[in-house]
Design an enzyme around this catalytic site. Structure first.
Site, PDB file in Angstrom:
ATOM      1  N   HIS A  59      -4.589  -1.994  -5.987  1.00 15.53           N
ATOM      2  CA  HIS A  59      -3.931  -0.738  -6.306  1.00 15.53           C
ATOM      3  C   HIS A  59      -5.024   0.262  -6.603  1.00 15.53           C
ATOM      4  CE1 HIS A  59      -0.091  -2.712  -6.778  1.00 15.53           C
ATOM      5  NE2 HIS A  59      -0.674  -3.601  -7.537  1.00 15.53           N
TER       6      HIS A  59
ATOM      7  N   ASP B 292       0.812  -1.222   0.000  1.00 16.86           N
ATOM      8  CA  ASP B 292       0.000   0.000   0.000  1.00 16.86           C
ATOM      9  C   ASP B 292       0.843   1.269   0.000  1.00 16.86           C
ATOM     10  OD1 ASP B 292      -2.326  -1.603   0.203  1.00 16.86           O
ATOM     11  OD2 ASP B 292      -1.973  -1.774   2.357  1.00 16.86           O
TER      12      ASP B 292
HETATM   13  P1  GDP Z   1      -0.382   0.121  -3.814  1.00 13.98           P
HETATM   14  O1  GDP Z   1      -0.960  -1.203  -3.493  1.00 13.98           O
HETATM   15  O2  GDP Z   1       1.054   0.231  -3.440  1.00 13.98           O
HETATM   16  O3  GDP Z   1      -0.633   0.540  -5.213  1.00 13.98           O
HETATM   17  O4  GDP Z   1      -1.106   1.191  -2.863  1.00 13.98           O
HETATM   18  P2  GDP Z   1      -2.681   1.428  -2.642  1.00 13.98           P
HETATM   19  O5  GDP Z   1      -3.303   1.836  -3.896  1.00 13.98           O
HETATM   20  O6  GDP Z   1      -3.270   0.303  -1.903  1.00 13.98           O
HETATM   21  O7  GDP Z   1      -2.640   2.612  -1.577  1.00 13.98           O
HETATM   22  C1  GDP Z   1      -2.236   3.858  -1.873  1.00 13.98           C
HETATM   23  C2  GDP Z   1      -3.376   4.822  -1.579  1.00 13.98           C
HETATM   24  O8  GDP Z   1      -2.847   6.104  -1.464  1.00 13.98           O
HETATM   25  C3  GDP Z   1      -4.383   4.917  -2.706  1.00 13.98           C
HETATM   26  O9  GDP Z   1      -5.643   5.242  -2.169  1.00 13.98           O
HETATM   27  C4  GDP Z   1      -3.847   6.054  -3.565  1.00 13.98           C
HETATM   28  O10 GDP Z   1      -4.855   6.722  -4.310  1.00 13.98           O
HETATM   29  C5  GDP Z   1      -3.302   6.956  -2.508  1.00 13.98           C
HETATM   30  N1  GDP Z   1      -2.138   7.732  -2.882  1.00 13.98           N
HETATM   31  C6  GDP Z   1      -1.056   7.375  -3.641  1.00 13.98           C
HETATM   32  N2  GDP Z   1      -0.161   8.374  -3.635  1.00 13.98           N
HETATM   33  C7  GDP Z   1      -0.663   9.362  -2.863  1.00 13.98           C
HETATM   34  C8  GDP Z   1      -0.189  10.639  -2.443  1.00 13.98           C
HETATM   35  O11 GDP Z   1       0.907  11.073  -2.762  1.00 13.98           O
HETATM   36  N3  GDP Z   1      -1.014  11.357  -1.630  1.00 13.98           N
HETATM   37  C9  GDP Z   1      -2.221  10.926  -1.211  1.00 13.98           C
HETATM   38  N4  GDP Z   1      -2.953  11.678  -0.403  1.00 13.98           N
HETATM   39  N5  GDP Z   1      -2.688   9.710  -1.559  1.00 13.98           N
HETATM   40  C10 GDP Z   1      -1.922   8.949  -2.380  1.00 13.98           C
END
Ligand code: GDP
Length: 424
Positions: free
Chosen positions: A40, A12
């Site tokens: 994701h 995440d």
């Molecule tokens: P992944 O599994 O590594 O792709 O991560 P996830 O998608 O599960 O979790 C990342 C969360 O953080 C998602 O809801 C994204 O939309 C959000 N996100 C990613 N980068 C940023 C950021 O720089 N700022 C904010 N506020 N949210 C972010």
């Protein structure tokens, strides 16, 4: 050129967002491990999507999206995921599924549920997507390769052999209904129809693509600390989350991975059970959870509230090292803008000593966090495009982390959207 995008933490970290962003310049994006057990979240011109199995590059018309041989392939799930994005206006993506990928069977999901039930309070906090039973079967050599769907005789013989073994466990260990061979065969015939248009010799395709100088991305799932060898075993996932495994899970030579973009979260979060030294609790944790990510830190697959903590430099330095990070993307930094002071875990106290190297799980359980407290910046940094425009305290936080982990932070993500990124 092959670039891997992987996580240094517990998952995440925002790999989906970084992959989606880098996909603009990519020809091919490959999922090389894991299954539909983690999600994701991607926000782009088509809307907000939670992808579980498809690579995060499916939104561009120019990319080929690949499910590599290392993935736990849930065929109906893939089929529905493709349909669900197309229903929302995304053009039909070009998709390839490795003929050597193995199939996540309906009984893998059942076994996952039954085992968690059996373990009760001692459970692993599995997402019950069948991942552990799937990989167990793969390495016990009773899994089904996609290619085997196309050989009827072999398929029937194998179904019968596997059912015999599974039914003993279902009957005597779990006391649950047994599998029916004919029903399973019918299901696999359905799977064959669903997957047939996408099946290809992916390794051969990638061999040629590398020769042709294509830009290729390997998209990891979860993070280094969930790796079965180097993570917090046994509270880990069942396939390697490391960039090195990208070579195997996609079918390319290891030396072709030239860049390892390691995604690091500006604070910590984790789902499921397991050691988590810099974890915080109570109102402090609730507030960070509410403000975290995009609309709160809740699992993309299960909706479970994520466990929260401060940035852990010990774990992240180790995570970056095991990934072989060549550059770091620091994400969700904007979330911390409400804090007067921000603790960063810079060491672990173990038996009265402070250690800087991430230990094995048995020792980890005895570690207490040692914090350095940095000043907060108390402003909203979303929308800023230039590094120099960031408040000084914010740059200090980034540079402190950079020094602690020992890898250049090349990208800072200050919002969930595709364009919320500061390149350094
Ligand atoms: P992944 O599994 O590594 O792709 O991560 P996830 O998608 O599960 O979790 C990342 C969360 O953080 C998602 O809801 C994204 O939309 C959000 N996100 C990613 N980068 C940023 C950021 O720089 N700022 C904010 N506020 N949210 C972010």
């Amino acid at each position: 050129m092959v670039k891997a995008i992987v996580g240094a933490n517990w998952g995440d970290e925002g790999k989906g967002k970084i992959t989606d962003m880098l996909s603009k310049e990519a020809d091919i994006i490959i999922r090389f491990q894991g299954g539909s057990n983690a999600g994701h979240t991607i926000i782009n011109d088509y809307g907000k999507f939670a992808l579980h199995l498809l690579p995060s590059g499916v939104f561009y018309g120019h990319t080929t999206s690949i499910i590599g041989n290392g993935v736990a392939l849930n065929i109906p799930y893939l089929f529905n995921e493709i349909k669900s994005i197309m229903d929302r206006g995304v053009p039909a993506p070009k998709i390839m599924v490795s003929d050597r990928a193995q199939i996540l069977m309906p009984y893998h999901i059942l076994f996952d549920q039954y085992e968690e039930e059996r373990l009760g309070g001692k459970s692993f906090g599995s997402t019950k997507s069948g991942i552990a039973p799937f990989y167990s079967d793969k390495y016990a050599k009773i899994g089904f390769q996609v290619s085997e769907l196309f050989d009827d005789e072999l398929l029937k013989e194998k179904i019968s052999r596997v059912c015999q073994q599974k039914n003993v466990i279902l009957k005597y260990l779990y006391k649950k209904p047994e599998l029916d061979e004919n029903e399973l065969y019918e299901t696999l015939v359905e799977y064959r129809k669903m997957v047939e248009p996408y099946v290809a010799d992916v390794a051969a395709f990638l061999h040629q693509a590398i020769k042709d100088g294509k830009n290729i991305l390997l998209e990891g799932q979860l993070g280094a600390l969930k790796d079965p060898d180097f993570g917090i075993y046994p509270m880990v996932t069942s396939s390697s989350t490391l960039a090195a495994y990208g070579a195997i899970g996609a079918g390319i030579p290891p030396y072709e991975i030239k860049e390892v973009v390691t995604v690091v979260k500006a604070y910590s979060s984790a789902v499921g059970a397991g050691e988590f030294v810099s974890e915080i609790f109570g109102e402090e944790a609730d507030e960070l959870r509410r403000r975290g990510g995009d609309g709160g830190e809740y699992g993309a697959t299960t909706g479970r509230p994520r466990r929260m903590g401060w940035f852990d430099a010990v774990a992240t330095r180790y995570g970056c090292r095991m990934q072989g990070a060549t550059t770091v993307a620091l994400t969700v930094l904007d979330v911390l803008g409400y804090l007067d002071e921000i603790p960063v875990c810079v060491g672990y106290e173990l038996n009265g000593e402070v250690i800087k190297d991430f230990p094995v799980t048995a020792k980890l359980a005895k570690c207490k966090p040692v914090y350095t407290v940095l000043k907060g910046w108390k402003t909203d940094i979303r929308g800023i495009k230039d590094y120099d425009q960031l408040p000084k305290e914010c740059r200090d936080y980034i540079e402190f982390i950079e020094k602690e982990i020992g890898v250049k932070i090349g990208m800072v993500s200050n919002g969930p959207g595709r364009n919320d990124i500061i390149l350094r």
